[in-house]
Design a protein around this motif. Structure first.
Motif, PDB file in Angstrom:
ATOM      1  N   GLU A 214       0.836  -1.202   0.000  1.00  0.00           N
ATOM      2  CA  GLU A 214       0.000   0.000   0.000  1.00  0.00           C
ATOM      3  C   GLU A 214       0.869   1.249   0.000  1.00  0.00           C
ATOM      4  N   SER A 215       0.451   2.240  -0.791  1.00  0.00           N
ATOM      5  CA  SER A 215       1.118   3.528  -0.789  1.00  0.00           C
ATOM      6  C   SER A 215       0.082   4.581  -1.176  1.00  0.00           C
ATOM      7  N   SER A 216       0.524   5.762  -1.562  1.00  0.00           N
ATOM      8  CA  SER A 216      -0.379   6.811  -2.021  1.00  0.00           C
ATOM      9  C   SER A 216       0.343   7.692  -3.024  1.00  0.00           C
ATOM     10  N   TRP A 217      -0.444   8.450  -3.780  1.00  0.00           N
ATOM     11  CA  TRP A 217       0.142   9.284  -4.829  1.00  0.00           C
ATOM     12  C   TRP A 217      -0.649  10.573  -4.963  1.00  0.00           C
ATOM     13  N   LYS A 218       0.048  11.641  -5.245  1.00  0.00           N
ATOM     14  CA  LYS A 218      -0.574  12.936  -5.443  1.00  0.00           C
ATOM     15  C   LYS A 218       0.124  13.627  -6.599  1.00  0.00           C
ATOM     16  N   ASP A 219      -0.675  14.201  -7.504  1.00  0.00           N
ATOM     17  CA  ASP A 219      -0.080  14.915  -8.627  1.00  0.00           C
ATOM     18  C   ASP A 219      -0.784  16.254  -8.800  1.00  0.00           C
ATOM     19  N   ALA A 226      -3.494  12.932  -0.826  1.00  0.00           N
ATOM     20  CA  ALA A 226      -2.934  11.884  -1.682  1.00  0.00           C
ATOM     21  C   ALA A 226      -3.949  10.758  -1.874  1.00  0.00           C
ATOM     22  N   VAL A 227      -3.917  10.154  -3.049  1.00  0.00           N
ATOM     23  CA  VAL A 227      -4.843   9.078  -3.416  1.00  0.00           C
ATOM     24  C   VAL A 227      -4.210   7.737  -3.075  1.00  0.00           C
ATOM     25  N   VAL A 354       3.978   9.217   4.111  1.00  0.00           N
ATOM     26  CA  VAL A 354       4.102   7.981   3.330  1.00  0.00           C
ATOM     27  C   VAL A 354       5.549   7.505   3.373  1.00  0.00           C
ATOM     28  N   LYS A 355       5.736   6.216   3.592  1.00  0.00           N
ATOM     29  CA  LYS A 355       7.067   5.647   3.710  1.00  0.00           C
ATOM     30  C   LYS A 355       7.478   4.962   2.408  1.00  0.00           C
TER      31      LYS A 355
END
Length: 362
Positions: A214-219, A226-227, A354-355
């Motif tokens: 699991e992680s997250s992302w934002k643009d 973050a999504v 987020v790591k």
């Protein structure tokens, strides 16, 4: 006092004058030690010792050599109590790497130093730091520091054609980890690798290859935080430099091998995402290199829907978004010297707290 010596560090040894002994308190076998310091024998580790052909590039020429590790032993921090080390090396563990080499060229090798091209790497590709010790007292009749395996002594001044030499390299490794690889690198001849033990080292938080995490992302298009995304490495495979024949590569890239890293990304949130998550991907090699993906200018955009990149490794499709609940695969190209191989694939997501994620490459 310390400075850069080739790829490693030069450190000062504090010695006694003309007494045949060292202030460091012994040579690892307990003889001559009156303070109890440095009396533990180094612990020998199993290391592959296959002799391999390579090169060593000195200040004026490149020489052909046959080379291999002979012994790898783990010391203790007490061994270096009387050595002036850089602050970033303090707390690391000394490893004594004894190597042998043969000059297979037609000319004598003068002032050889191939041992300085060796290092010891961890399972995630973190390299140790080679250290060369400088004896501050050239009039001392004994060993400069009492370190085992003659790691405080230089190699021969010259090795004739067909001649051999055995030398030792001191490598400082982060504490609390077991090394996985002995690596030798030369700018002309590529990289040579030997396993330490089974070649796996310790896990140190590494995920198994192919594990979903699991992680997250934002643009620039996301409106809120973050999504959440799910990241799964799918494959790490070697290609051929001929795959990139349509691109003008630099001269330093022409002695390399492209590696293709494919990763699946699943949008677990409620917003669309730009398909640029590969910006967060990194790769580290068994030879201790941190490698970023090769940027390629792709002029093949068309209605075919093919992504950026080459046929063997396609990335994102222009003008698309990763929809909620959907998955896409992105592929990055990483150039490594011949003989080297990926050790660890990482992903740094976007968002507060987020790591980074880290996987074994295979």
């Amino acid at each position: 006092m310390a400075g850069i010596a080739g790829a490693g560090v030069l450190a000062m040894v504090v010695t006694a004058c003309g007494t045949g002994s060292s202030d460091s308190g012994g040579s690892g076998d307990g003889e001559g030690a009156d303070s109890g310091k440095g009396t533990s024998k180094p612990v020998a580790l199993a290391v592959e010792s296959t002799v391999r052909e390579g090169t060593w590039t000195g200040s004026s020429a490149t020489q052909r050599v046959k080379i291999a590790p002979k012994r790898l032993a783990r010391g203790t921090a007490a061994d270096l109590e009387d050595v002036n080390l850089d602050d970033d090396l303090k707390g690391r563990v000394p490893y004594y790497l004894t190597v042998g080499y043969t000059n297979t060229g037609s000319d004598a090798v003068t002032q050889p130093g191939p041992e300085g091209n060796f290092t010891v790497t961890l399972a995630d590709g973190t390299p140790g730091t080679p250290v060369s010790l400088w004896n501050t007292n050239p009039l001392a009749t004994g060993s400069g520091s009492g370190l085992p395996d003659d790691c405080d002594k230089g190699g021969p001044a010259s090795v004739p054609p067909g001649g051999t030499a055995t030398v030792c390299q001191l490598v400082m490794v982060p504490e609390g980890h077991e090394p996985a690889t002995v690596a030798y690198s030369d700018e002309t001849g590529g990289t040579l690798l030997w396993k330490v033990g089974d070649g796996k080292g310790d896990d140190d938080g590494l995920l198994a290859a192919g594990t979903t995490a699991e992680s997250s992302w934002k643009d620039g298009t996301t409106k809120g935080g973050a999504v959440p995304i799910r990241v799964t490495p799918k494959s790490v495979r070697a290609g051929s430099l001929t795959d990139l024949s349509d691109y003008d590569l630099s001269d330093t890239s022409k002695n390399t091998v492209p590696w293709y890293v494919s990763i699946d990304y699943r949008n677990a949130g409620k917003e669309k995402l730009l398909p640029v998550m590969d910006d967060g991907v990194g790769l580290r090699s068994a030879g201790g290199r941190d490698v970023r993906p090769l940027p390629l200018l792709d002029l093949s955009f068309s209605a075919s829907g093919e992504g950026e990149g080459i046929d063997q490794c396609r990335g994102s499709v222009p003008n698309t978004r990763l929809q909620p609940g959907s998955t896409l695969t992105l592929c990055g190209i990483y150039l490594l010297p011949k003989g080297d191989r990926p050790s660890m694939v990482s992903f740094q997501g976007e968002g507060t707290g987020v790591k980074p994620l880290r996987w074994r490459a295979g």
